[in-house]
Design an enzyme around this catalytic site. Structure first.
Site: not given
Length: 259
Positions: A2-3, A52, A249
């Site tokens: 989750p962001e 977050k 990333r």
DNA sequence: CCCTATGTTCCCAA
DNA sequence: CTTGGGAACATAGG
């Protein structure tokens, strides 16, 4: 994974089910998460988000702070008998059970004293934040994408939304943070707010395994322009979306209209 | 076997 | 001291 929009979704849904409710029991399945016996018997007086992280404020004045990291999930169940696979802990209420499931075991739970925590803005990179942020960026030679992901500068943006924000602002991910023009910062601020708020309305991005508190997928994957879309046509200019690795990333971008 | 994964933190070199 | 890059954490899936 989750962001900000996914954690915000969990916060809003948690308020529906646990606000004002008493924690009757806590079961820790994975000892790595820690023990929190002082939580038993306390009522939840507030649920909030810091970047977050998700905070559940208790009537004892302390707060349980949860960070789901890469693979953590929260699930509300009105029935519970045996721990689910990869379950790490459970909070039991009269009305149901809150389960934390986390295959990779990176999630963390800790105590915080909410009164002493300065609250960062609910959304990162708001217009009013621009003087501070661009001043910080002025002496940073890192790629602007890495800068957006720096949680100490502005909290909440993660890899998916960083890709989407840079595409919407038509900025190349590898561009150095110190080289952005004031106009580009204005554009970044504008698109960040709209992309994050839209994602919250859509209850997050279910591109692989995100599910909300009630086990439902989000809808925001329908609105993604570049993330996970290597080889597809850029909706703005028609060029082929590319993927490269930046700082380890996956980075999706349009090589034609992001400059 | 290889690579990938929506996150953070630590270590090390410059 | 700061900055930036890479590995580490631990596990599943393609």
């Amino acid at each position: 994974m989750p962001e900000l929009p996914e954690v915000e979704t969990l916060c809003r849904q948690l308020r529906q089910v646990v606000l004002g409710r008493q924690i009757l029991e806590m079961e820790v399945i994975d000892a790595k998460i820690g023990l929190f016996p002082e939580a038993i018997g306390r009522r939840i007086t507030a649920v909030h988000r810091l970047g977050k992280s998700l905070g559940m404020v208790l009537d004892s004045g302390r707060a349980l702070r949860l960070h789901l990291r890469m693979s953590g999930r929260l699930l509300w169940r009105t029935d519970y008998h045996l721990p689910l696979p990869h379950m790490r802990f459970m909070l039991g209420f009269e009305e149901g059970w809150l389960l934390c499931i986390d295959p990779r075991r990176f999630a963390t739970l800790s105590w915080a004293s909410p009164s002493r925590c300065p609250r960062p803005p609910a959304y990162p990179l708001l217009k009013g934040d621009l003087p501070r942020i661009s001043a910080l960026a002025a002496r940073r030679r890192v790629a602007v994408k890495a800068f957006l992901l720096d949680q100490t500068v502005m909290a909440g943006i993660g890899n998916i939304y960083a890709c989407e924000i840079l595409h919407a602002a038509a900025i190349e991910p590898e561009c150095r943070a110190c080289d952005l023009t004031p106009m580009q910062w204005e554009r970044l601020a504008a698109v960040t707010a709209s992309i994050l708020k839209k994602a919250v309305r859509a209850r997050g991005t279910s591109i692989s395994d995100w599910h909300d508190l009630f086990g439902n997928k989000g809808e925001n994957q329908r609105f993604l322009k570049v993330y996970g879309r290597r080889g597809e046509a850029c909706p703005r200019c028609g060029a082929s979306i590319e993927r490269k690795s930046l700082g380890g990333r996956g980075t999706f971008y349009c090589p034609s209209c992001q400059r």
